[in-house]
Design an enzyme around this catalytic site. Sequence first.
Site, PDB file in Angstrom:
ATOM      1  N   ASP A  86       0.862  -1.187   0.000  1.00  0.00           N
ATOM      2  CA  ASP A  86       0.000   0.000   0.000  1.00  0.00           C
ATOM      3  C   ASP A  86       0.894   1.231   0.000  1.00  0.00           C
ATOM      4  O   ASP A  86       1.943   1.247   0.668  1.00  0.00           O
ATOM      5  CB  ASP A  86      -0.865   0.030   1.258  1.00  0.00           C
ATOM      6  CG  ASP A  86      -1.967  -1.017   1.225  1.00  0.00           C
ATOM      7  OD1 ASP A  86      -1.950  -1.861   0.310  1.00  0.00           O
ATOM      8  OD2 ASP A  86      -2.841  -0.993   2.108  1.00  0.00           O
ATOM      9  N   HIS A 104       4.917  -7.402  -0.327  1.00  0.00           N
ATOM     10  CA  HIS A 104       4.717  -8.719  -0.920  1.00  0.00           C
ATOM     11  C   HIS A 104       5.469  -8.824  -2.244  1.00  0.00           C
ATOM     12  O   HIS A 104       5.953  -7.822  -2.785  1.00  0.00           O
ATOM     13  CB  HIS A 104       3.225  -8.960  -1.161  1.00  0.00           C
ATOM     14  CG  HIS A 104       2.391  -8.892   0.085  1.00  0.00           C
ATOM     15  ND1 HIS A 104       1.743  -9.990   0.611  1.00  0.00           N
ATOM     16  CD2 HIS A 104       2.083  -7.857   0.913  1.00  0.00           C
ATOM     17  CE1 HIS A 104       1.082  -9.645   1.702  1.00  0.00           C
ATOM     18  NE2 HIS A 104       1.265  -8.352   1.899  1.00  0.00           N
ATOM     19  N   SER A 135       7.884   3.661   4.749  1.00  0.00           N
ATOM     20  CA  SER A 135       9.159   3.732   4.045  1.00  0.00           C
ATOM     21  C   SER A 135       8.913   3.712   2.547  1.00  0.00           C
ATOM     22  O   SER A 135       7.896   4.201   2.080  1.00  0.00           O
ATOM     23  CB  SER A 135      10.083   2.590   4.474  1.00  0.00           C
ATOM     24  OG  SER A 135      11.404   2.885   4.081  1.00  0.00           O
TER      25      SER A 135
END
Length: 386
Positions: free
Chosen positions: A167, A244, A355
């Site tokens: 995200d 992911h 980050s």
Amino acid sequence: MTSMDDTKTESCRSWELRCLLALPMSYRLQFPQLALRRRLGQLNCMSRPTVRLRSWPLSFLYYILPFGVLKPLAKVGWRRTSRVTIYKSIPTRLLSRAWGRLNQVDLPTWLRKPIYSLYIWTFGVNMKEAAVEDLQHYRNLGEFFRRKLKPQARPVCDSHCVISPADGKILHFGRVKNCEVEQVKGVTYSLETFLGPYTWTESLAINRNEDDPSSFQDLLVTKEGNELFHCVVYLAPGDYHCFHSPTDWRVAHRRHFPGSLMSVNPGVARWIKELFCHNERVVLSGEWTHGFFSLTAVGATNVGSIRIYFDKELRTNNPRYNKGSYNDLSYVSNNNREGVTMRKGEHLGEFNLGSTIVLLFEAPRDFKFSLTAGQKIHFGEPLGTM
């Protein structure tokens, strides 16, 4: 006797400068400038580290005090330290380690809901997507930051070859040109500095001629007709903090760069050139269907901890490191010639807070991004396709 006189003289000059700052503006403009000029002249004779040390506090006040209170100093030859220099001098690694320890302190049950609710309100966290919505379930801040999502909250797109690994917000994307990559619009960094020397081909079993004069960018393109593409995803503090696998690929090599932990907020990214090259980062390199593929997790302030689930040896934000150094690890061995096989959407790693993820990959020329700069994106949504 001479040393005592010098001490007194130094004390008097320091007193003059303090008096200047204490005077009202109307009087300060009329203050005799001879003593101050003499003092600034002595600063010019000092070594650079000494000047930086002595001018840093005054420069800090210059930027935070209102109404340009210290602007008259510029008229007598004083040069302020730049904002970037001041920012780089902040011990962000130490602060990040302290923050990491604070995150692991268990909170009293009665205190958890007020603290987490404040964080949710500040950063716009959507707890309806969390696998566990009960705030009292999270014993400490670290568990709350690394909360898992409900399985149906992020469906993985099957019709596109590359999906968003996390995200976040799309900072920049496109083709890599002239070995330079844009971290935000108009601000670039060196591809070779970011990835480090081209020595991981042993893990990828790619044969290259050592005398080949090709550019670093050309070395990464393994198939004729392909080009190199990049995409930068910024994870804000309120975003889901796990990342992911963005495609089906095999990870053959890991390179860990210890470094600074400056903020990767888009505002700071516009401010500091090659920010991603200064910060601590973990580069995972390998291959996918179309050739070279890499995913880089870039650390940031309060995000000293970068975790890769299948790499138990990785340790980030260590107290001591050599600037410009890096540590290599090959996932290819005699017992495992393929490295680590990752499937699209599979859990790969996590950050402690927000980050940045940087994707660099080889693809056919007709690959097209289905993105706009600045858009919000969720893990599992498509980045582009052929």
